[in-house]
Design an enzyme around this catalytic site. Sequence first.
Site, PDB file in Angstrom:
ATOM      1  N   GLU A   1      -4.256  -9.653   6.454  1.00  0.00           N
ATOM      2  CA  GLU A   1      -3.805 -11.040   6.531  1.00  0.00           C
ATOM      3  C   GLU A   1      -3.914 -11.514   7.968  1.00  0.00           C
ATOM      4  OE1 GLU A   1       0.165 -10.514   5.152  1.00  0.00           O
ATOM      5  OE2 GLU A   1       0.961 -10.096   7.142  1.00  0.00           O
TER       6      GLU A   1
ATOM      7  N   LYS B   1      -0.854 -15.844   2.412  1.00  0.00           N
ATOM      8  CA  LYS B   1      -1.545 -14.565   2.241  1.00  0.00           C
ATOM      9  C   LYS B   1      -2.577 -14.605   1.118  1.00  0.00           C
ATOM     10  CE  LYS B   1       2.136 -11.669   4.174  1.00  0.00           C
ATOM     11  NZ  LYS B   1       3.001 -12.768   4.624  1.00  0.00           N
TER      12      LYS B   1
ATOM     13  N   ASN C   1      -1.662 -13.735  10.632  1.00  0.00           N
ATOM     14  CA  ASN C   1      -0.387 -14.389  10.925  1.00  0.00           C
ATOM     15  C   ASN C   1      -0.640 -15.515  11.915  1.00  0.00           C
ATOM     16  OD1 ASN C   1       1.594 -12.824   9.392  1.00  0.00           O
ATOM     17  ND2 ASN C   1       0.901 -11.133  10.665  1.00  0.00           N
TER      18      ASN C   1
ATOM     19  N   GLU D   1      -1.040  -6.170  -4.496  1.00  0.00           N
ATOM     20  CA  GLU D   1      -2.255  -5.500  -4.048  1.00  0.00           C
ATOM     21  C   GLU D   1      -2.060  -3.992  -4.084  1.00  0.00           C
ATOM     22  OE1 GLU D   1      -2.827  -6.936  -0.090  1.00  0.00           O
ATOM     23  OE2 GLU D   1      -1.354  -5.581   0.790  1.00  0.00           O
TER      24      GLU D   1
ATOM     25  N   ASN E   1       8.387  -1.227   5.049  1.00  0.00           N
ATOM     26  CA  ASN E   1       7.289  -2.132   5.382  1.00  0.00           C
ATOM     27  C   ASN E   1       7.609  -3.051   6.552  1.00  0.00           C
ATOM     28  OD1 ASN E   1       7.350  -2.242   1.947  1.00  0.00           O
ATOM     29  ND2 ASN E   1       5.704  -1.217   3.018  1.00  0.00           N
TER      30      ASN E   1
ATOM     31  N   PHE F   1      19.749   3.140   6.779  1.00  0.00           N
ATOM     32  CA  PHE F   1      19.336   1.974   7.561  1.00  0.00           C
ATOM     33  C   PHE F   1      19.870   0.672   6.974  1.00  0.00           C
ATOM     34  CE2 PHE F   1      16.181   5.266   8.237  1.00  0.00           C
ATOM     35  CZ  PHE F   1      16.111   5.325   9.610  1.00  0.00           C
TER      36      PHE F   1
ATOM     37  N   GLU G   1      -4.340  -8.788  10.972  1.00  0.00           N
ATOM     38  CA  GLU G   1      -3.825  -7.458  10.657  1.00  0.00           C
ATOM     39  C   GLU G   1      -4.807  -6.689   9.775  1.00  0.00           C
ATOM     40  OE1 GLU G   1       0.155  -7.513   9.225  1.00  0.00           O
ATOM     41  OE2 GLU G   1       0.921  -8.439  11.067  1.00  0.00           O
TER      42      GLU G   1
END
Length: 666
Positions: free
Chosen positions: A288, A116, A290, A200, A235, A348, A275
């Site tokens: 980024e 990244k 992938n 970031e 995320n 979760f 992305e």
Amino acid sequence: MFKKILIANRGEIACRVIKTAKKMGIKTVAIYSDADRNALHVQMADEAVHIGPSPANQSYIVIDKVMDAIKKTGAEAVHPGYGFLSENSKFAEALEAAGVAFIGPPKGAIEAMGDKITSKKIAQEANVSTVPGYMGLIADAEEAVKISNDVGYPVMIKASAGGGGKGMRIAWNDQEAREGFQSSKNEAASSFGDDRIFIEKFVTQPRHIEIQVLADSHGNAVYLHERECSIQRRNQKVIEEAPSPFLDEATRKAMGEQSVALAQAVGYTSAGTVEFIVDGDRNFYFLEMNTRLQVEHPVTELITGIDLVEQMIRVAYGETLPFKQDDLKINGWAMESRLYAEDPYRGFLPSIGRLTRYRPPVEMANKKKAVRNDTGVYEGGEISMYYDPMIAKLCTWAPDRATAIEEMRLALDTFEVEGIGHNIPFLAAVYEHEKFTSGNMTTAFIEEEYPDGFDGVTLPEATLHRIAAATAAMHRLAEIRRSRISGRMDNHERHVGSDWVVTLQGQSYPLTIAADKEGATVALGDDDTFRVESDWTPGDPLARLMVDGSPLVLKIGKVPSGFRVRYRGADLKVQVRTPRQAELAALMPEKQPPDTSKMLLCPMPGLIVKVDVAEGDEVQEGQALCTVEAMKMENILRAERKGRVSKINAGAGDSLAVDDVIMEFE
């Protein structure tokens, strides 16, 4: 074409690759750890090789062990799936040295784009708009705090080699930056064998939209349109769809062309994903690239008709892409739901154990709709604590978005999972939410709509009436059956009355049932009448009914005098009583749950990593008490209120079950 390929992965993605390989007439090799000895991907493959203990860093991500399996089986190529070694340039280099084809991009492209930090630097040099941040290596937590202040809170702390939401934290202040840096570093080391971290700016109110690209080794590259991935938790993507309900044709074209240009700039081949964060004005910012297949690739396959795994294999073999950009049209709409072994009612948190019941909806496809379920589990199998908690990826397709959503609702209604906690209720709730159905969502959707967590859904009155009518008709059938079994009367149906009171979600509905051979007519008062038809048999855990000609699918459990009903995110205790029984039940006191307010309970099966307090310590609201690790994720448990620790029952290294008492307070 290759005669044999090895899949350097596990679970549903390994099964997915095996399916395409079989379709192409290619033999497959699976690899497995101790925990996966009886896994579905092992059963599906033509051969399987054991590669070590259960933890991934002792098996699936040990390059030498994977290379040894390749040598033993004579595999000519390797598909890495996603995660594990899929973006590891050293693995690609080892394959190249051994003369084994890598079903993925070249080593140089992985190094340039898979990391990244490096990819963002290259994007900046190419004048691609990127999110502000610090791309250099960060030495320690204090430097992370300083950088976070320079960038400006909130910030995103991310693992350089990360993916799947692991090694990622949002920090809103210095304390969260300090803690998030260390947790991200630990998770990155555990999951990817690489603990580098970058920071970031966290852009508020964004949409997460990504472009699928595909390139061959002959200079051809195309984009297969976009996927909307804005429904995220911690995320990590939860629901994806293709296309995006937000993009217009001009933005789609600009994002696609930019993605292809970036791929070609680094000599990319195979499938990859670029992305972006897209703001409310459709400005897009590169995040980024992938350099692998994405979890959500099935929705792209459903709207384009392209098998991405097949194209990856063909590109790796040296073939040319069989289509041009103009050939790739958008056909219909596709939705994907990620089914996770996690308890939505407990924040979760991961859930492990045996799948005592696993019955997904039947896969099908025609011109009007499609249902697809990519999975790596089976009924009776175990969900392990060692790997990602994904159970399955359930996908639906239809000619338009509204119909695709409705098909997904019905598919989730019929998906039976028992034995572990799972997120089907939450997924069902999202598909009912107006903000989602309108397409007006951002990556903050879950945070905004469920700020206090998910505790189920309150169903509207009209839906409660339908469920009351259905369960009353079902209860009547069960009563007739009981009468027959007991032999209480010859005329069983006459013995079972027609007047009942149904209680659910705090409401009571007196109703009357008029039954016939085809079903029952249920009257709630004078004006609300329902026709209920079904072939449900008492004891079946899934009831498929037609209520006034519309389908109603309920998950059913037995409770005294009624049912446990799960439907569209609601978990209901439904009582069906005679009028006299209902009258007496109203006089009964409610049983109170035990008081656990002065205890810290373990919210999931997991390992205590550390305890931050000692007996006698006074703690403040929000203070970290201990850290529990489960499924490679670290979870910091905090004090809900001010208090004093009176007893600590567990320490670092202890394995705990759900609701085990970690510590007690005065």
